[in-house]
Design an enzyme around this catalytic site. Structure first.
Site, PDB file in Angstrom:
ATOM      1  CG  HIS A  96      -5.834  -2.487   0.941  1.00  0.00           C
ATOM      2  ND1 HIS A  96      -5.259  -2.174  -0.275  1.00  0.00           N
ATOM      3  CD2 HIS A  96      -5.124  -1.796   1.884  1.00  0.00           C
ATOM      4  CE1 HIS A  96      -4.265  -1.320  -0.072  1.00  0.00           C
ATOM      5  NE2 HIS A  96      -4.155  -1.100   1.219  1.00  0.00           N
ATOM      6  CB  SER A 126      -0.969  -0.041   1.193  1.00  0.00           C
ATOM      7  OG  SER A 126      -2.009   0.891   1.039  1.00  0.00           O
ATOM      8  CG  ASP A 139      -7.387  -2.870  -2.667  1.00  0.00           C
ATOM      9  OD1 ASP A 139      -7.955  -2.088  -1.873  1.00  0.00           O
ATOM     10  OD2 ASP A 139      -6.152  -3.029  -2.673  1.00  0.00           O
TER      11      ASP A 139
END
Length: 220
Positions: free
Chosen positions: A200, A115, A169
């Protein structure tokens, strides 16, 4: 220099992996993944998991948390605070240089990030002129890809990139990540792209594919 969590898989490590966590996590977040990822016949590896500094996040009403940069909007083209990205790249380069000083050549250093952490390592890659073994970009994206591509120096390195993303996600849409992969390929970087039916996060299938990719790096 940033505080870190370290895990060495054997004596006298010959490789290093610098792994940056996501927003609101810390260096402990991905440390438990080491025994699941590492294979018995691999060379000794030093995994380094740095802690991002604590800072207020604009899009989260200014609540302070560990972050590699501020998130200032929902628009992926402008959401990342560029000064914060730059500062994190400086810290990352210091960690790379420390590994070199500890006896690990840059050609045996891999950068990994999830991320926000992935956004930093991808941004750092496009500015580096010295070698690396590869990049592992998980559930992430390249902030302001047009600007990043335009700023890429003429003698920037080309290293293999492993990218993986969840098709479900809700934080970073898979289309954004796919655009990043295309941008990297357009810049001449070899990208191995994977998608998984997940949100995610990471999954076992993803870690197996990453293990296969790392196997090839070590063999080379």
């Amino acid at each position: 220099m940033l505080d870190t969590v370290e895990n060495e898989t054997g004596a006298d490590p010959q490789w290093s992996v610098l792994w940056l966590h996501g927003l609101g996590a810390d260096g402990h977040d991905f440390a438990p993944i080491v025994p699941e990822l590492v294979r018995p016949h691999w060379p000794a590896i030093r995994f380094v998991f740095p802690h991002a500094p604590v800072q207020p996040i604009t899009i989260n009403n200014g609540v302070p948390m560990r972050a590699w940069y501020d998130i200032v909007s929902a628009d992926f083209r402008s959401r990342a605070d560029s000064a914060g990205v730059d500062a994190s790249i400086v810290e990352l380069e210091l960690l790379i240089e420390r590994e070199v000083a500890r006896g690990i050549p840059a050609e045996r250093i891999l950068l990994a990030g999830f991320s926000q952490g992935g956004a930093v390592i991808l941004s750092a890659l496009l500015r580096r002129t010295r070698p690396l073994a590869g990049l592992i970009a998980l559930s992430t994206y390249l902030p302001d890809p047009a600007k990043a591509a335009a700023a890429r120096v003429a003698d920037a390195i080309s290293v293999p990139v492993f990218m993986a993303h969840g098709t479900q996600d809700p934080v970073i849409p898979v289309a954004i990540a796919r655009d990043t992969a295309q941008t990297l390929e357009n810049l001449g970087l070899p990208v191995e792209w994977h998608t998984y039916t997940m949100a995610h996060q990471v999954c076992a299938e993803e870690m197996h594919a990453l293990g296969e990719w790392l196997e090839a790096r070590f063999a080379a």
